[in-house]
Design a protein around this motif. Structure first.
Motif, PDB file in Angstrom:
ATOM      1  N   LYS A  46      -8.426   4.938  -3.529  1.00 43.47           N
ATOM      2  CA  LYS A  46      -7.072   4.972  -2.967  1.00 43.47           C
ATOM      3  C   LYS A  46      -6.319   6.126  -3.612  1.00 43.47           C
ATOM      4  N   ALA A  74      -6.336  -3.163   2.079  1.00 43.30           N
ATOM      5  CA  ALA A  74      -5.510  -2.410   3.018  1.00 43.30           C
ATOM      6  C   ALA A  74      -4.040  -2.820   2.969  1.00 43.30           C
ATOM      7  N   PHE A 128      -0.167   5.025  -0.356  1.00 43.00           N
ATOM      8  CA  PHE A 128      -1.598   5.139  -0.652  1.00 43.00           C
ATOM      9  C   PHE A 128      -2.434   5.010   0.620  1.00 43.00           C
ATOM     10  N   ARG A 129      -3.478   5.810   0.668  1.00 46.43           N
ATOM     11  CA  ARG A 129      -4.426   5.752   1.776  1.00 46.43           C
ATOM     12  C   ARG A 129      -5.830   5.527   1.213  1.00 46.43           C
ATOM     13  N   ASP A 130      -6.704   4.997   2.083  1.00 47.02           N
ATOM     14  CA  ASP A 130      -8.075   4.687   1.656  1.00 47.02           C
ATOM     15  C   ASP A 130      -9.013   5.845   1.987  1.00 47.02           C
ATOM     16  N   TYR A 131      -9.835   6.236   1.010  1.00 47.05           N
ATOM     17  CA  TYR A 131     -10.781   7.330   1.200  1.00 47.05           C
ATOM     18  C   TYR A 131     -12.212   6.972   0.828  1.00 47.05           C
ATOM     19  N   CYS A 161      -3.901  13.305  -5.596  1.00 50.78           N
ATOM     20  CA  CYS A 161      -4.735  13.638  -4.440  1.00 50.78           C
ATOM     21  C   CYS A 161      -6.222  13.645  -4.785  1.00 50.78           C
ATOM     22  N   ARG A 171     -16.047   8.855   1.924  1.00 50.40           N
ATOM     23  CA  ARG A 171     -16.127   7.690   2.820  1.00 50.40           C
ATOM     24  C   ARG A 171     -17.533   7.114   2.908  1.00 50.40           C
ATOM     25  N   ASP A 226     -12.189  -0.511   1.570  1.00 51.51           N
ATOM     26  CA  ASP A 226     -10.761  -0.529   1.240  1.00 51.51           C
ATOM     27  C   ASP A 226     -10.392  -1.763   0.413  1.00 51.51           C
ATOM     28  N   ALA A 283       0.842  -1.203   0.000  1.00 50.03           N
ATOM     29  CA  ALA A 283       0.000   0.000   0.000  1.00 50.03           C
ATOM     30  C   ALA A 283       0.875   1.250   0.000  1.00 50.03           C
ATOM     31  N   GLY A 335      -3.112  11.262  -0.950  1.00 48.70           N
ATOM     32  CA  GLY A 335      -3.504  12.187   0.107  1.00 48.70           C
ATOM     33  C   GLY A 335      -4.660  13.046  -0.342  1.00 48.70           C
ATOM     34  N   THR A 336      -4.890  14.126   0.391  1.00 52.65           N
ATOM     35  CA  THR A 336      -5.979  15.039   0.074  1.00 52.65           C
ATOM     36  C   THR A 336      -5.436  16.439  -0.166  1.00 52.65           C
TER      37      THR A 336
END
Length: 249
Positions: free
Chosen positions: A193, A231, A106-109, A178, A186, A113, A103, A196-197
């Protein structure tokens, strides 16, 4: 700048003011008017007040009574069909063409996930017009993979494109860049994925190209590949991967 509010004081009508004792005194009633119009008794006033109180209580009880249950959350059938990437790696380790990547950044938004589907690719930079065009199409059983050049200066996707993707059945979106409107994303039946934001939206210029092989963060994805995400990371394969039975680690 917020406009200053103005207080407006409204006077009572003359008749109402007189009745409450705030105006000039009224003339004394004549004997004829006194005899023809009987005054209200304390018992009738109490009855009126009781009836008004009962009506108010009924309204309050109605408002605070049991409410209908909220509608069930939306579901995407692609979520249930998505195997875990760890199980895929156990079953297909060393298989030709199968790429696994962590991962990492990468983050889950999104609302889930874990998702999978056939890849649709877009390559662009700080402009999301091609992303919008792709998500406007039928996304059932598909994952949009966006190579945004890793830019963190603007968002390539927000709640409007998220709602468009969910409405068209996309299983998920992977953005090498982003996103924004994270709280709203959410709540959507969609995997998202991203790195960021960023609150600033991107341009809407025709920059980039769809349908190219994209490479970033240890991944190499071609249109039509199968993308599995959760994840733990990603698995990319030239075709759908079967899950044989057996014990996992």
């Amino acid at each position: 700048m917020r406009a200053a509010g103005r207080r407006i004081v409204r006077g009572l009508p003359l008749a109402a003011a007189a009745g409450l004792g705030f105006g000039a005194a009224t003339a004394a009633p004549t004997s004829s008017s006194t005899s023809s119009t009987p005054s209200s008794t304390p018992s009738s006033t109490a009855s009126s007040l009781s009836a008004a109180a009962a009506a108010t209580a009924a309204v309050v009880a109605n408002d605070s009574g049991p409410q209908p249950p909220p509608p069930p959350p939306l579901r995407n059938p692609s979520f249930a069909a998505a195997p875990q990437t760890a199980d895929l790696c156990d079953a297909h380790r060393g298989a030709p063409g199968v790429i696994a990547a962590p991962a990492g950044l990468f983050r889950d938004y999104g609302g889930t996930d874990r998702f999978c589907g056939r890849a649709v690719t877009v390559k662009c930079f700080e402009s999301n017009l091609l992303v919008r065009r792709a998500l406007s199409g039928d996304g059932r059983g598909r994952v949009l993979v966006v190579d945004g050049g890793g830019s963190r200066r603007c968002a390539l996707m927000g709640d409007n494109l998220g709602a468009l993707a969910a409405a068209n059945g996309w299983a998920g979106v992977v953005v090498f860049g982003c996103v924004r409107d994270a709280e709203l994303l959410r709540g959507m039946p969609l995997g998202v994925k991203a790195l960021g934001t960023h609150p600033v939206k991107s341009d809407r210029l025709l920059v980039g190209a769809p349908g190219l092989e994209v490479s970033f963060a240890g991944l190499r994805v071609r249109p039509g590949d199968f993308v599995y995400a959760d994840a733990d990371g990603f698995v990319v394969a030239p075709g759908a991967l079967e899950m044989p039975g057996g014990d996992g680690a």
